[in-house]
Write an enzyme that holds these catalytic residues in place. Sequence first.
Site, PDB file in Angstrom:
ATOM      1  N   LYS A 111     124.140 -50.078  28.140  1.00 44.43           N
ATOM      2  CA  LYS A 111     123.351 -50.414  29.334  1.00 44.43           C
ATOM      3  C   LYS A 111     124.181 -51.117  30.394  1.00 44.43           C
ATOM      4  O   LYS A 111     123.864 -51.070  31.578  1.00 44.43           O
ATOM      5  CB  LYS A 111     122.125 -51.254  28.952  1.00 44.43           C
ATOM      6  CG  LYS A 111     121.095 -50.424  28.218  1.00 44.43           C
ATOM      7  CD  LYS A 111     119.746 -51.098  28.168  1.00 44.43           C
ATOM      8  CE  LYS A 111     118.706 -50.151  27.568  1.00 44.43           C
ATOM      9  NZ  LYS A 111     117.555 -50.814  27.000  1.00 44.43           N
ATOM     10  N   LYS A 192     120.605 -38.962  21.558  1.00 44.10           N
ATOM     11  CA  LYS A 192     119.276 -39.254  21.018  1.00 44.10           C
ATOM     12  C   LYS A 192     118.206 -39.045  22.099  1.00 44.10           C
ATOM     13  O   LYS A 192     118.494 -39.195  23.296  1.00 44.10           O
ATOM     14  CB  LYS A 192     119.207 -40.666  20.442  1.00 44.10           C
ATOM     15  CG  LYS A 192     119.195 -41.771  21.469  1.00 44.10           C
ATOM     16  CD  LYS A 192     118.744 -43.104  20.874  1.00 44.10           C
ATOM     17  CE  LYS A 192     118.664 -44.133  21.988  1.00 44.10           C
ATOM     18  NZ  LYS A 192     118.075 -45.392  21.652  1.00 44.10           N
ATOM     19  N   LYS A 195     113.850 -42.605  26.304  1.00 40.83           N
ATOM     20  CA  LYS A 195     112.850 -42.792  27.366  1.00 40.83           C
ATOM     21  C   LYS A 195     113.491 -42.707  28.740  1.00 40.83           C
ATOM     22  O   LYS A 195     112.871 -42.262  29.699  1.00 40.83           O
ATOM     23  CB  LYS A 195     112.212 -44.181  27.244  1.00 40.83           C
ATOM     24  CG  LYS A 195     111.248 -44.335  26.113  1.00 40.83           C
ATOM     25  CD  LYS A 195     110.778 -45.795  26.015  1.00 40.83           C
ATOM     26  CE  LYS A 195     110.076 -46.065  24.708  1.00 40.83           C
ATOM     27  NZ  LYS A 195     109.926 -47.485  24.396  1.00 40.83           N
TER      28      LYS A 195
HETATM   29  P1  TYM Z   1     112.257 -48.991  21.562  1.00 39.34           P
HETATM   30  O1  TYM Z   1     111.049 -49.399  22.314  1.00 39.34           O
HETATM   31  O2  TYM Z   1     113.430 -48.484  22.303  1.00 39.34           O
HETATM   32  O3  TYM Z   1     111.877 -47.875  20.513  1.00 39.34           O
HETATM   33  C1  TYM Z   1     110.795 -48.046  19.625  1.00 39.34           C
HETATM   34  C2  TYM Z   1     111.163 -47.497  18.260  1.00 39.34           C
HETATM   35  O4  TYM Z   1     111.501 -46.117  18.371  1.00 39.34           O
HETATM   36  C3  TYM Z   1     112.744 -45.869  17.722  1.00 39.34           C
HETATM   37  N1  TYM Z   1     113.427 -44.773  18.436  1.00 39.34           N
HETATM   38  C4  TYM Z   1     113.823 -43.647  17.839  1.00 39.34           C
HETATM   39  N2  TYM Z   1     113.745 -43.222  16.566  1.00 39.34           N
HETATM   40  C5  TYM Z   1     114.239 -41.993  16.282  1.00 39.34           C
HETATM   41  N3  TYM Z   1     114.802 -41.172  17.228  1.00 39.34           N
HETATM   42  C6  TYM Z   1     114.902 -41.565  18.527  1.00 39.34           C
HETATM   43  N4  TYM Z   1     115.423 -40.749  19.439  1.00 39.34           N
HETATM   44  C7  TYM Z   1     114.401 -42.849  18.875  1.00 39.34           C
HETATM   45  N5  TYM Z   1     114.324 -43.542  20.055  1.00 39.34           N
HETATM   46  C8  TYM Z   1     113.735 -44.717  19.753  1.00 39.34           C
HETATM   47  C9  TYM Z   1     113.503 -47.176  17.830  1.00 39.34           C
HETATM   48  O5  TYM Z   1     114.506 -47.252  16.851  1.00 39.34           O
HETATM   49  C10 TYM Z   1     112.401 -48.181  17.644  1.00 39.34           C
HETATM   50  O6  TYM Z   1     112.174 -48.389  16.259  1.00 39.34           O
HETATM   51  N6  TYM Z   1     114.621 -53.157  20.223  1.00 39.34           N
HETATM   52  C11 TYM Z   1     113.461 -52.351  19.947  1.00 39.34           C
HETATM   53  C12 TYM Z   1     112.156 -53.076  20.124  1.00 39.34           C
HETATM   54  C13 TYM Z   1     112.013 -54.354  19.354  1.00 39.34           C
HETATM   55  C14 TYM Z   1     111.842 -54.478  17.960  1.00 39.34           C
HETATM   56  C15 TYM Z   1     111.702 -55.865  17.718  1.00 39.34           C
HETATM   57  C16 TYM Z   1     111.788 -53.564  16.929  1.00 39.34           C
HETATM   58  C17 TYM Z   1     111.987 -55.606  19.887  1.00 39.34           C
HETATM   59  N7  TYM Z   1     111.788 -56.511  18.905  1.00 39.34           N
HETATM   60  C18 TYM Z   1     111.517 -56.355  16.431  1.00 39.34           C
HETATM   61  C19 TYM Z   1     111.612 -54.071  15.623  1.00 39.34           C
HETATM   62  C20 TYM Z   1     111.477 -55.437  15.397  1.00 39.34           C
HETATM   63  C21 TYM Z   1     113.477 -51.181  20.913  1.00 39.34           C
HETATM   64  O7  TYM Z   1     114.046 -51.222  21.937  1.00 39.34           O
HETATM   65  O8  TYM Z   1     112.696 -50.156  20.553  1.00 39.34           O
END
Ligand code: TYM
Length: 326
Positions: A111, A192, A195
């Site tokens: 990022k 991957k 979003k």
């Molecule tokens: P975020 O919002 O980017 O994504 C949410 C969840 O989706 C998974 N993910 C994917 N899994 C498989 N293939 C993909 N292409 C893909 N893109 C996204 C992510 O691994 C995630 O599980 N940092 C986290 C949010 C967070 C969090 C936490 C998660 C904040 N605090 C505490 C667990 C525990 C995030 O940005 O997810």
Amino acid sequence: MGRVFSGVQPTGNIHLGNYLGAIKQFVDLQDENDCIYCIVDLHAITVEQDPKELREHILDVAALYLAVGIDPKKSIVFVQSKVPQHAELGWLLTCYSYTGELSRMTQFKDKGKGRESVPTGLFMYPTLMAADILLYDTEIVPVGIDQKQHIEITRDLCNRINNKYGEVFVEPDGRFLKEGAKIMALDDPTKKMSKSAANELSKIGLLDDDAKIKKAIMKATTDSEGIVKYDMDNKPGISNLINIYTAFSDLSVEEIEKKYDGVGYGQFKKDLVEVLINGLKPIREKFHEIRNSDELISVLDDGAKRAEAIATEVLKRAYNKIGLGY
Ligand code: TYM
């Protein structure tokens, strides 16, 4: 029965990667475990957000959680900023983290790429995420594989503090699925599904209409062999589509390979479109039913209260061990 915690950022339409990598696991885990699912709005502001859109997206993700089958009678569902202990423990963990380890985080490096100066929130993102997890004595964190490094640093922070002060936090573990852990972009299966990708056809959102689903799948990049075979290294495009197919049907990877033996990609894709449309329709319908309901707000209010009760105790334990307050 273990304590489960996970979160999703309220940024736009949740896509198949989020669903298959993480949120589908949330639903599967809730019968046997004590689950807490968060909408991490404080993380969302590490990049620029429009206030009106952010508010909408928070409720969108909350409604999607319920629409995919998270049951608020079994699981706690809440919005991160409604429980102030997240920010408090986030600060505490920041004080025990090092700039070296934070600057090695790949998400931060991606990022921040090409920028001379990067917002501090983006840099401290992992300590707030560690706070989310440690605040609930979490044992299991269901996430996609892209979050692995963040889980590792959470474990490091946990052990660092426990070694110094005695048992303060419970050490969590990530839970990654074999097949959905990384869903790839439909237009470029070496990246991957994300979003933030500019090409709308690279992803399918859970709320996308049938025409969009069809277009994205029919245009998805495969290879010129025409053989439906799972081989992520050499045939990442078709393998990614097989992962999606198997997650939305009761067919295993082997059964899919057998079904399309000698048939080719055209028929495979047409069937996948149908499988997806049928799989996503009930989610979309349920979403629209609850998105503007009073029920949604009361689920979130109740969730925040229940989450705060747990968080208060854990934070108090940490403050006592460290010697804060009087
Ligand atoms: P975020 O919002 O980017 O994504 C949410 C969840 O989706 C998974 N993910 C994917 N899994 C498989 N293939 C993909 N292409 C893909 N893109 C996204 C992510 O691994 C995630 O599980 N940092 C986290 C949010 C967070 C969090 C936490 C998660 C904040 N605090 C505490 C667990 C525990 C995030 O940005 O997810």
